[in-house]
Scaffold this active site. Structure first.
Site, PDB file in Angstrom:
ATOM      1  NE  ARG A   1      53.425  71.107 -10.564  1.00  0.00           N
ATOM      2  CZ  ARG A   1      52.163  70.745 -10.389  1.00  0.00           C
ATOM      3  NH1 ARG A   1      51.262  71.676 -10.152  1.00  0.00           N
ATOM      4  NH2 ARG A   1      51.805  69.491 -10.439  1.00  0.00           N
TER       5      ARG A   1
ATOM      6  NE  ARG B   1      33.138  52.094 -20.791  1.00  0.00           N
ATOM      7  CZ  ARG B   1      34.035  52.312 -21.726  1.00  0.00           C
ATOM      8  NH1 ARG B   1      35.123  52.969 -21.428  1.00  0.00           N
ATOM      9  NH2 ARG B   1      33.852  51.882 -22.945  1.00  0.00           N
TER      10      ARG B   1
ATOM     11  N   PRO C   1      32.247  62.197 -22.115  1.00  0.00           N
ATOM     12  CG  PRO C   1      30.334  62.319 -20.857  1.00  0.00           C
ATOM     13  CD  PRO C   1      31.477  61.440 -21.163  1.00  0.00           C
ATOM     14  CD  GLU C   2      38.003  65.290 -23.184  1.00  0.00           C
ATOM     15  OE1 GLU C   2      38.611  66.211 -22.609  1.00  0.00           O
ATOM     16  OE2 GLU C   2      38.562  64.490 -23.948  1.00  0.00           O
TER      17      GLU C   2
ATOM     18  CG  HIS D   1      24.187  50.238 -18.784  1.00  0.00           C
ATOM     19  ND1 HIS D   1      24.685  49.489 -17.752  1.00  0.00           N
ATOM     20  CD2 HIS D   1      24.529  49.604 -19.920  1.00  0.00           C
ATOM     21  CE1 HIS D   1      25.311  48.422 -18.253  1.00  0.00           C
ATOM     22  NE2 HIS D   1      25.226  48.474 -19.570  1.00  0.00           N
TER      23      HIS D   1
END
Length: 271
Positions: free
Chosen positions: A152, A110, A2-3, A91
């Site tokens: 940076r 996971r 999931p983003e 799960h």
DNA sequence: CCCGATTCCTGTAGGC
DNA sequence: TGCCTACAGGAATCGG
């Protein structure tokens, strides 16, 4: 995995089913996620009403009368609304049982996900307080990116994946946005011009919005088993396409590692 | 402050 | 067919 668009899709999918419902019970089958699920959760939440559900970065916030549940799907987590009696599968770690007979079921093979609790302002929580702006907000712009990148030397791809700079951009969308903006991922963040940062900010908003729109097409079936994430439906130009021809120029897509992440780009189109 | 490396976990894919 | 290894990924944390 999931983003941000998948989390947004999840939010829109569950909200109509959970808002205004009281929590009947909480069943924790696996306590060991990214952080241990608090043992006091069931006692704290029993009988409390969920007032609203919001999203901050990739966190889902379930606001109740007594405080806020902070939920993260990690990279393999999914959250579905099911009839409470539907048998659990492997799960399926946590059920938040509601008094409308449904339950919110978290599955996370996971176990990079998280379920935490705060009775205070969630924006002040340790996990949320240092987050950068939402990428789809007006506060996020090319000017903002350019300003914070000054001096940076970190790669621009690593820079836009830093949640203190901007939230919600995972590896897939970072690769895609840099391709759309024509910027080489390994270029130092401080050596990208304002004009190109403006293109990048636009590209980020475009890919996220497109994925959210596509994810929205799955919402009707959200309580069924397949909330198919948006990025399975959008056309990925470079991600996981090493060796395939660039959609722009035909050059084979290159692959490299940047900050321990697979990075895909076109050597001709991205400079 | 800045930056790179490491860590958590399990399913999957590839090599032999 | 099965064993072994590498890899995928978000994001906190650690060490230089």
């Amino acid at each position: 995995m999931p983003e941000l668009p998948e989390v947004e899709t999840t939010l829109r999918g569950i909200a109509p089913w959970v808002c205004g419902q009281r929590i009947t019970s909480i069943v924790v089958r696996q306590r060991q996620l990214r952080y241990p699920v608090p043992r006091t959760l069931a006692a704290t939440l029993d009988g409390t009403r969920i007032e609203s559900v919001t999203r901050r970065a990739k966190y889902l916030l379930l606001h109740t009368q007594r405080g806020t549940l902070i939920l993260h799907l990690g990279m393999s987590g999914s959250l579905r609304v099911l009839d409470a009696e539907v048998p659990v599968q492997k799960h399926d770690h946590i059920d938040i049982v509601l008094d409308n007979g449904k339950c919110l079921r978290l599955r996370d093979p996971r176990r990079f996900g998280a379920l935490l609790w705060t009775s205070a302002d969630p924006a002040r929580h340790r996990l949320l307080r240092d987050l950068g702006p939402e990428p789809l907000s007006a506060a996020f712009s090319g000017e903002y990116l350019c300003e914070h990148a000054r001096g940076r030397r970190v790669a621009v791809k690593t820079y836009i994946m830093d949640s203190r700079i901007v939230v919600g951009i995972g590896n897939i969308y970072a690769n895609e946005a840099l391709f759309l903006a024509g910027i080489r991922p390994q270029r130092a963040a401080g050596r990208v011009s304002l004009q190109r940062y403006q293109q990048l900010a636009s590209a980020i908003k475009a890919v996220l919005n497109q994925a959210i729109a596509e994810g929205g097409t799955t919402l009707r079936d959200f309580t069924a088993s397949d909330g198919r994430p948006g990025y399975f439906r959008i056309r990925l130009n470079v991600y996981d396409r090493a060796g395939e021809p660039c959609p722009n120029c035909g050059e084979p897509i290159s692959q490299m590692r940047l900050g321990q992440r697979s990075t895909f780009y076109c050597k001709r189109c991205q400079r």
